[in-house]
Design an enzyme around this catalytic site. Structure first.
Site, PDB file in Angstrom:
ATOM      1  CE1 TYR A   1     -10.537  -7.180 -34.973  1.00 58.14           C
ATOM      2  CE2 TYR A   1      -8.828  -8.817 -35.310  1.00 58.14           C
ATOM      3  CZ  TYR A   1     -10.165  -8.485 -35.207  1.00 58.14           C
ATOM      4  OH  TYR A   1     -11.112  -9.456 -35.339  1.00 58.14           O
TER       5      TYR A   1
ATOM      6  CE  LYS B   1     -11.554  -8.859 -31.685  1.00 57.31           C
ATOM      7  NZ  LYS B   1     -12.930  -8.951 -31.158  1.00 57.31           N
TER       8      LYS B   1
END
Ligand code: SER
Length: 317
Positions: A143, A147
């Site tokens: 994740y 990002k």
């Protein structure tokens, strides 16, 4: 911002952001983009147009932009941190291949783009307390990797092609409308549901684990305000630290106990979520957002707790 496409309009942020944009921005259209299996329902469906908008299908996005003369895209499609650890390739596909599709459409058709970043863009080498705007970003979760890459790619499209990309690093978001799913900070939503339902809360995050959190109305204001900000004052773009409160499970538990004195918590720590949480900041410094576009949060833990309980009582009881 006049005609807006919200991709991921039925998710935790999208379901509320779409309604806010429809309510507050007059004279334009806000299209609710969705994927099969997550069709808009109720007010979201009745209050404006909805279109299939899969980030992995660039033509579908381009056709919507043409059909509604879209000038701003909110790209909210993402797998949250714990799910992304289970499905890293899918997370990469949605978050990165999806993003480049959006940025390419935006480049060709002159749209502004908001793609959220997160506290997840930081890692174990990042300063934990008062995490600066510009600092080390070496996340260890998929994740987080997506990002950081989102921030870089969005800035790249701004500098190279002039695409008006802007975003914020969201903390864990707390809301009563649509549940999050598969995030590390989800516990801070679920704890309210347990309290209002009169159930014991089984907490997957260990006591003492501080993370930034934010009430949804503040997060929505940030998403709208940043896109309306005067670009002359933006030194940064992708992406701004924003903060309103930082707490650990015992702090939120004690606050809820003021309303439900018999409320009980028990800890069953999930090692995947705990490892992610341990690699994230305790508390971000949001001075740049305050200076460059006037970011000010309205809620703290106490006022958020009052409001969450009030609304969840109406929803659940
Ligand atoms: N709320 C997200 C998560 O926990 C972080 O941005 O995955």
């Amino acid at each position: 911002m006049k005609n807006i496409l919200v991709i991921g309009s039925t998710g935790q942020i999208g379901s509320e952001l779409t309604m806010k944009l429809r309510r507050e921005l007059s004279g334009g259209t806000t299209v609710a983009g969705y994927i099969p299996g997550s069709e808009p329902k109720g007010k979201l469906l009745e209050s404006g147009p909805a279109e299939l908008a899969n980030v992995c299908n660039a033509k579908q996005i381009a056709d919507i932009v043409d059909k509604y003369d879209i000038d701003t895209i909110y790209n909210l499609a993402a797998l949250l941190s714990a799910t992304a650890e289970r499905k890293p390739l899918m997370a990469w596909d949605i978050q990165m291949n999806g993003l480049i599709n959006i940025l390419e459409v935006a480049r060709e058709k002159h749209c502004a783009v908001f793609t959220p970043s997160s506290i997840g863009s930081f890692g174990p080498d990042t300063p934990r307390d008062n995490t600066p705007q510009d600092t080390i970003q070496r996340p260890t979760s998929m994740y987080g990797v997506t990002k950081v890459a989102t921030e870089l790619l969005s800035d790249y499209y701004y500098h190279k092609y002039g695409v008006d990309t802007r975003s914020v690093r969201f903390p864990g978001l707390i809301s009563y409308t649509t549940l999050p799913g598969g995030g590390t900070t989800d516990y801070a939503v679920e704890i309210y549901y347990a309290a209002v339902k009169g159930e014991e809360f089984v907490c997957p995050i260990a006591p003492g684990t501080f993370m930034d959190m934010m009430y949804m109305p503040d997060a929505l204001n940030a998403a709208v305000r940043i896109m309306q900000a005067d670009p002359r004052y933006l030194v940064h773009r992708n992406s701004f630290n924003i903060a309103s409160m930082s707490f650990e499970p015992e702090t939120i538990y004690r606050e809820i106990k003021k309303h439900y004195p018999d409320f009980k918590i028990r800890y069953e720590v999930d090692p995947v979520r705990q490892a992610i949480a341990d690699s994230w900041p305790n508390k971000m410094d949001d001075t740049c957002a305050r200076k460059e576009w006037g970011w000010i949060p309205r809620y703290n833990l106490e006022t958020m707790t009052q409001d969450m309980i009030l609304h969840l009582k109406e929803k659940l009881l």
